[in-house]
Design an enzyme around this catalytic site. Structure first.
Site, mmCIF file in Angstrom:
data_model
loop_
_atom_site.group_PDB
_atom_site.id
_atom_site.type_symbol
_atom_site.label_atom_id
_atom_site.label_comp_id
_atom_site.label_asym_id
_atom_site.label_seq_id
_atom_site.Cartn_x
_atom_site.Cartn_y
_atom_site.Cartn_z
ATOM 1 N N ASP A 17 -0.283 -2.556 44.060
ATOM 2 C CA ASP A 17 -0.506 -3.556 43.009
ATOM 3 C C ASP A 17 -1.404 -3.120 41.855
ATOM 4 O O ASP A 17 -2.232 -3.898 41.375
ATOM 5 C CB ASP A 17 -1.076 -4.842 43.617
ATOM 6 N N LYS A 81 6.635 -7.838 45.995
ATOM 7 C CA LYS A 81 6.195 -8.671 47.107
ATOM 8 C C LYS A 81 5.543 -9.939 46.584
ATOM 9 O O LYS A 81 5.074 -9.992 45.450
ATOM 10 C CB LYS A 81 5.232 -7.897 48.012
ATOM 11 N N CYS A 111 -5.483 -7.787 48.757
ATOM 12 C CA CYS A 111 -4.228 -7.128 49.138
ATOM 13 C C CYS A 111 -4.451 -5.839 49.921
ATOM 14 O O CYS A 111 -3.738 -5.570 50.887
ATOM 15 C CB CYS A 111 -3.372 -6.870 47.902
#
Length: 182
Positions: A17, A81, A111
């Site tokens: 991410d 996701k 995350c």
């Protein structure tokens, strides 16, 4: 005494991410360092034949992978996701049988931590690249690293991980890895 050793044939690099809009919320100097270290991890992994996978959390809202990292990645397909953890069925399938998961990304306390916890619970060996992990605040980053260690992650740096997999100097791979971490 620990018998821990990274092996390139058992490792993957998972970049979690590192997306444009999320990067905009980070402290600039810390972001620049993390992007540089993540770029070095990508280059070093490629030199050692270690597969690289990239996740994107809700890209419609957080944007795509940061443009500087895209330059290092070249051609890649991001794994999208919605879960905070990147240990989704799609990602786990992409990782295949490789058990050692080198982790870079953000945010450390959300995350990254949840991914580490789920990978360890699933029998994999998460290896957190501490200099390639970031959160919006230093406190959240520090706590994220502690949470990851408590969840079973090995804490390394990009250089320590790459040179552990490399194992020796004087090879063509050594020259590529050395150039990547400069």
């Amino acid at each position: 005494m620990s018998s821990f050793r990274l092996k390139s044939e058992q490792a993957v690099l998972l970049v979690i991410d590192i997306q444009e809009r999320l990067c905009a919320a980070m402290e600039r100097d810390a972001l620049d360092r993390m992007l540089a270290r993540t770029g070095a991890a990508v280059e070093g992994a490629r030199a050692l034949g270690v597969p690289v996978f990239v996740t994107e959390q809700y890209p419609q809202g957080l944007g795509r992978t940061h443009s500087l990292l895209k330059l290092k990645l070249g051609t890649y397909t991001p794994l999208e996701k919605m879960d905070f953890s990147a240990a989704t069925p799609d990602v786990l399938s992409a990782l295949g049988e490789r058990k050692q998961v080198l982790i870079a990304g953000m945010e450390a306390h959300i995350c990254v931590f949840q991914t580490v916890r789920d990978l360890a619970a699933g029998g994999r060996q998460p290896c957190l690249l501490a200099d390639a992990v970031l959160s919006r605040t230093e406190e959240d980053r520090r706590v994220g690293l502690e949470l990851c260690r408590d969840a079973g992650a090995r804490i390394l740096t990009v250089e320590s991980a790459l040179f552990d997999m490399l194992g020796r100097a004087g090879t063509p791979e050594f020259k590529k890895v050395s150039a990547a971490v400069r």
